[in-house]
Write an enzyme that holds these catalytic residues in place. Structure first.
Site, mmCIF file in Angstrom:
data_model
loop_
_atom_site.group_PDB
_atom_site.id
_atom_site.type_symbol
_atom_site.label_atom_id
_atom_site.label_comp_id
_atom_site.label_asym_id
_atom_site.label_seq_id
_atom_site.Cartn_x
_atom_site.Cartn_y
_atom_site.Cartn_z
ATOM 1 N N ASP A 29 -20.332 -60.305 20.691
ATOM 2 C CA ASP A 29 -20.548 -61.360 21.038
ATOM 3 C C ASP A 29 -21.286 -61.450 22.405
ATOM 4 O OD1 ASP A 29 -19.496 -64.597 21.185
ATOM 5 O OD2 ASP A 29 -19.308 -63.619 23.185
ATOM 6 N N LYS B 49 -25.693 -67.310 22.592
ATOM 7 C CA LYS B 49 -25.231 -68.743 23.006
ATOM 8 C C LYS B 49 -26.333 -69.463 23.584
ATOM 9 C CE LYS B 49 -20.427 -67.109 23.501
ATOM 10 N NZ LYS B 49 -20.846 -65.689 24.020
#
Length: 276
Positions: A48, A78
């Site tokens: 992540d 993101k």
């Protein structure tokens, strides 16, 4: 599933995500390659990152050097706040930095309510999903109100909401809402960003299982259904965090941990209503 394999959570569009992953928030870009390679060596296959972490390149380099087949990995990045009105271009730049043709999950990093651009960003993410360059899309740091508006205005339910969540800040209302809507909850700062709960209750539960308190907290996340992405720069700690697949907590132990919730007072990170 093989013994001690990382459990998989099936998202609302059928994509499977490893429930235990590795986060690189605040990982030095110059050290990211080594740290991610260590994590992959330990056994993590879910990574992540985010544009704002400035280490997508290091993650991509580590993945490329690892020789691990792409379909064995789950990669999340993101969309940063400044890019919400230009998501397609920002996404392509993230792909380039990661040296990937696609990511498994793309998230809106913050709702940024004062900007009021997250609906526009979400519609762009829908296009990215349709293109196949993201296998699933979701959000991060969204409250119930943000999710309600997003769903009501677009009709598309996020696959994931990644939020601060740990034993001191359990987000019971948000977790309940997410379960009702079919949104998977992913916990960042799952150990309290280093502020480990030192309660006698947790120490007792940990001792009963022959595990450390951090291991017990991470196991709690798995047992209540959270996806969890601990981070560490130390390979031994990475391995300790990964060594939580050979036990589980009882219902009574989970109930005891529920009593440790401090509500909003337990929050360590930024309030989503204040980030823009």
């Amino acid at each position: 599933m093989t013994e001690n394999a990382v459990p998989l959570v099936t998202l609302n569009n059928g994509v499977e995500i490893p429930q235990l992953g590795f986060g690189v928030f605040k990982v030095d870009p110059d050290k990211t390659n080594r740290i991610v390679r260590d994590a992959l060596d330990v056994g993590y296959r879910h990574l992540d990152t985010a544009k704002i972490y400035h280490n997508e390149e290091g993650v991509g380099h580590a993945v490329h050097e690892s020789g691990i087949a792409r379909d064995e990995l789950f990669i999340t990045t993101k969309l940063w706040n400044d890019d919400q009105t230009n998501a397609p271009e920002a996404f392509q730049k993230s792909l380039a930095r990661l040296r990937q043709d696609y990511v498994d999950l793309y998230l809106i990093h913050w709702p940024t309510p004062e900007r009021d651009t997250y609906i526009e960003a979400w519609r762009a993410l829908e296009g990215i999903l349709e293109s196949g360059k993201a296998k699933a899309i979701g959000v991060s740091n969204f409250t119930v109100d943000h999710l309600d508006r997003l769903i009501s205005e677009t009709g598309i339910v996020p696959a994931v909401n990644q939020v601060e969540l740990h034993v001191d800040f359990q987000q019971a209302e948000l977790r309940s809402y997410a379960a009702e809507k079919g949104i998977a909850i992913e916990a960042w700062g799952p150990l309290g960003q280093g502020k480990i709960n030192e309660s006698e209750e947790l120490a007792s539960i940990a001792a009963a299982h022959g595990k450390s308190v951090p291991q017990t907290i991470l196991r709690w996340h798995l047992d209540v259904g959270n996806i969890v992405i601990p981070k560490s720069n130390n390979k031994e700690r990475m391995a300790e965090n990964f060594d939580i697949l050979d036990f589980s907590l009882s219902a009574s132990e989970i109930a005891t941990i529920a009593t440790l919730d401090q509500g909003e007072q337990g929050r360590n990170g930024s309030n989503p209503l204040e980030v823009n």
